[in-house]
Enzyme design. Structure first.
Site, mmCIF file in Angstrom:
data_model
loop_
_atom_site.group_PDB
_atom_site.id
_atom_site.type_symbol
_atom_site.label_atom_id
_atom_site.label_comp_id
_atom_site.label_asym_id
_atom_site.label_seq_id
_atom_site.Cartn_x
_atom_site.Cartn_y
_atom_site.Cartn_z
ATOM 1 N N ARG A 221 1.075 -1.627 0.203
ATOM 2 C CA ARG A 221 -0.193 -0.096 -0.166
ATOM 3 C C ARG A 221 1.174 0.891 0.085
ATOM 4 N NH1 ARG A 221 -2.478 3.938 3.054
ATOM 5 N NH2 ARG A 221 -5.038 4.268 3.254
ATOM 6 N N ASP B 54 -12.638 -2.902 -2.770
ATOM 7 C CA ASP B 54 -13.866 -1.935 -2.358
ATOM 8 C C ASP B 54 -15.415 -2.174 -2.254
ATOM 9 O OD1 ASP B 54 -13.158 -0.541 0.375
ATOM 10 O OD2 ASP B 54 -15.190 0.943 -0.708
HETATM 11 O O1 CP3 Z 1 -11.907 -9.149 2.236
HETATM 12 C C1 CP3 Z 1 -10.922 -8.395 1.660
HETATM 13 O O2 CP3 Z 1 -9.914 -8.869 1.900
HETATM 14 C C2 CP3 Z 1 -11.205 -7.928 0.068
HETATM 15 C C3 CP3 Z 1 -11.536 -5.931 0.211
HETATM 16 C C4 CP3 Z 1 -12.242 -5.635 0.918
HETATM 17 C C5 CP3 Z 1 -11.617 -4.000 1.474
HETATM 18 N N1 CP3 Z 1 -12.936 -3.644 1.692
HETATM 19 C C6 CP3 Z 1 -10.367 -3.383 1.451
HETATM 20 C C7 CP3 Z 1 -10.071 -2.509 1.489
HETATM 21 C C8 CP3 Z 1 -13.937 -5.570 0.895
HETATM 22 C C9 CP3 Z 1 -14.723 -6.870 0.873
HETATM 23 C C10 CP3 Z 1 -14.075 -4.676 1.341
HETATM 24 C C11 CP3 Z 1 -15.608 -4.339 1.755
HETATM 25 C C12 CP3 Z 1 -16.215 -2.881 2.199
HETATM 26 N N2 CP3 Z 1 -15.940 -2.022 1.995
HETATM 27 C C13 CP3 Z 1 -17.243 -2.814 2.931
HETATM 28 C C14 CP3 Z 1 -18.339 -3.845 3.765
HETATM 29 C C15 CP3 Z 1 -17.550 -4.952 4.652
HETATM 30 C C16 CP3 Z 1 -17.118 -4.281 5.994
HETATM 31 O O3 CP3 Z 1 -16.167 -4.537 6.439
HETATM 32 O O4 CP3 Z 1 -18.494 -4.303 6.537
HETATM 33 C C17 CP3 Z 1 -17.224 -1.450 3.102
HETATM 34 C C18 CP3 Z 1 -18.170 -1.138 4.631
HETATM 35 C C19 CP3 Z 1 -16.308 -0.921 3.081
HETATM 36 C C20 CP3 Z 1 -16.032 0.799 2.970
HETATM 37 C C21 CP3 Z 1 -15.027 1.009 3.346
HETATM 38 N N3 CP3 Z 1 -13.277 0.582 2.860
HETATM 39 C C22 CP3 Z 1 -14.905 1.540 4.762
HETATM 40 C C23 CP3 Z 1 -15.989 1.990 6.118
HETATM 41 C C24 CP3 Z 1 -13.382 1.607 4.964
HETATM 42 C C25 CP3 Z 1 -12.235 2.572 5.822
HETATM 43 C C26 CP3 Z 1 -12.640 1.754 7.013
HETATM 44 C C27 CP3 Z 1 -11.176 0.670 7.324
HETATM 45 O O5 CP3 Z 1 -10.951 -0.713 7.702
HETATM 46 O O6 CP3 Z 1 -10.177 1.016 7.058
HETATM 47 C C28 CP3 Z 1 -12.119 1.243 3.773
HETATM 48 C C29 CP3 Z 1 -10.992 1.152 3.009
HETATM 49 C C30 CP3 Z 1 -11.090 0.316 3.182
HETATM 50 N N4 CP3 Z 1 -11.179 -1.599 2.052
HETATM 51 C C31 CP3 Z 1 -9.126 -0.806 3.368
HETATM 52 C C32 CP3 Z 1 -9.185 -2.137 2.881
HETATM 53 C C33 CP3 Z 1 -8.146 -2.905 2.496
HETATM 54 C C34 CP3 Z 1 -8.290 0.316 4.475
HETATM 55 C C35 CP3 Z 1 -7.608 0.665 3.994
HETATM 56 C C36 CP3 Z 1 -6.301 0.864 4.107
HETATM 57 O O7 CP3 Z 1 -5.043 0.620 3.330
HETATM 58 O O8 CP3 Z 1 -5.754 1.875 4.226
#
Ligand code: CP3
Length: 356
Positions: free
Chosen positions: A41, A78
């Site tokens: 990342r 995402d």
């Molecule tokens: O599961 C996996 O490994 C596949 C990748 C995946 C991500 N997001 C990567 C991600 C999946 C399936 C998601 C789904 C997702 N994204 C959801 C539904 C599942 C859940 O967790 O409820 C939602 C609500 C989101 C929206 C989202 N994306 C949020 C609220 C955030 C920030 C919060 C956080 O956890 O940091 C993200 C960012 C995100 N999506 C990250 C990852 C690995 C972290 C970002 C980073 O690397 O800084």
């Protein structure tokens, strides 16, 4: 021609067929708890730059599979790629979660939205699916995914994360036709997105309805379930997606499990607030269940992780149709070694369960 799958436990469990050992994967298995993820990342510069680079997205998808004996890969992307492609201007402020520069608030805002084109505006997602399938080389199935119409609308109307997504809820009460217009456009977009992932090579499809459980029972049926049904119906009518198992996950919606099982999906995600044995009775063996260890258990000692994993496996019992997972995503502070302990225990213990 694609290679046949070497490990098809996930697909067998979703069809409720017998398995030698319970398949396991972990929501957010590619993520910040892995040092190699943080390094990739950092190289990409931002979360979206990582997600939009098919080679790097493939790399982080495969990272957890190199460490753990997982039975599935999940596309690294995402749920918010759809609203981003609709022009809402997505960004992830460091440590603060997602934000949209142009939230959707009025009927005019909704009327401006169209279904994004999957092989141009969201081509990077389809390219990632194709690259990952090539690199997996049939080792385990690849899960494609989308957010649900309701959960995408939560972020699009609020413009960011929220405790209660009250801006969208207010729209549902004050301007229901606007809310339904938005959800209708989203249902068509989600269906097109998942069909395109199926065409690109995804082997199972999951819909994350993370915020469905915030709705009261009647509102859940009107604003969340109805649109999940539209998505499932559209997938069943698609030449590629019709062959793929669909997993629906409405977090916090335990009282709706039976209704969700009637949509025609293959499996339901279950959070940790219900005993998975009770959830199985609630769906009457009609669908497979995926879950449901409390993600916070991964903060406990290896001994406790093993014990709690066995409790989930025992609660589901010998019946076919269990995919082991957490009840929500793995969190950034978790020790990767603890994930290994969990995955290995699920396989070792369930092997004895299935052999008995
Ligand atoms: O599961 C996996 O490994 C596949 C990748 C995946 C991500 N997001 C990567 C991600 C999946 C399936 C998601 C789904 C997702 N994204 C959801 C539904 C599942 C859940 O967790 O409820 C939602 C609500 C989101 C929206 C989202 N994306 C949020 C609220 C955030 C920030 C919060 C956080 O956890 O940091 C993200 C960012 C995100 N999506 C990250 C990852 C690995 C972290 C970002 C980073 O690397 O800084």
């Amino acid at each position: 021609m694609q290679t046949p799958l070497k490990n098809d436990r996930l697909l067998r469990a979703l069809r409720r067929e017998p398995v030698d050992t319970t398949p396991v994967w972990i929501m957010r298995q590619a993520g910040r708890y892995l040092p190699e993820y943080r390094a990739t990342r950092a190289k990409a510069g931002s979360f979206m730059a990582l997600a939009q680079n098919p080679e790097l997205a493939c790399e982080v998808t495969l990272q957890p599979l190199r460490r753990f004996d997982l039975d599935a890969a999940i596309l690294f992307s995402d749920i918010l790629t759809i609203p981003d492609a609709m022009g809402l201007g997505l960004s992830f402020a460091q440590g603060e979660g997602p934000q949209f520069a142009h939230p959707v608030r009025t009927r005019a805002d909704v009327d401006k939205l169209g279904v994004p084109d999957m092989e141009t505006e969201l081509r990077y997602v389809m390219d990632a699916v194709r690259v990952i399938r090539r690199e997996l080389d049939g080792s385990v199935p690849l899960i494609g995914f989308s957010g649900s119409p309701w959960t995408l609308a939560c972020y699009m109307v609020e413009g960011q994360g929220s405790r209660d997504f009250a801006t969208l809820k207010a729209m549902c009460w004050n301007e229901p036709t606007t809310a339904h217009a938005l959800l209708g456009t989203l249902a068509r977009s989600v269906a097109a997105y998942l069909c395109a992932q199926a065409a690109a090579g995804a082997q199972a499809l999951m819909v994350f309805d993370t915020w469905g459980g915030m709705l009261g029972p009647a509102a859940f049926r009107e604003f969340s379930l109805r649109y999940l049904e539209q998505v499932v119906d559209a997938l069943k009518a698609d030449e590629h997606a019709r062959h793929l198992p669909i997993i629906l996950f409405s977090k916090g919606a335990n009282s709706h499990l039976a209704a969700m099982a009637d949509t025609g999906c293959a499996g339901l995600g279950v959070d940790w607030t219900i005993d998975i044995g009770d959830a199985r009775v609630a769906v009457n063996g009609k669908v497979a269940l995926q879950g449901n260890l409390d993600p916070a258990v991964l903060r406990a000692s290896p001994e406790i992780i093993r014990r709690e994993a066995r409790k989930v496996l025992d609660s589901y019992g010998k019946h076919p149709g269990h995919v082991f997972n957490l009840g929500h995503g793995v969190t950034p502070e978790v020790d990767p070694e603890h994930v290994k302990v969990l995955v290995d225990e699920v396989h070792a213990y369930s092997r004895t369960l299935h052999a008995a």
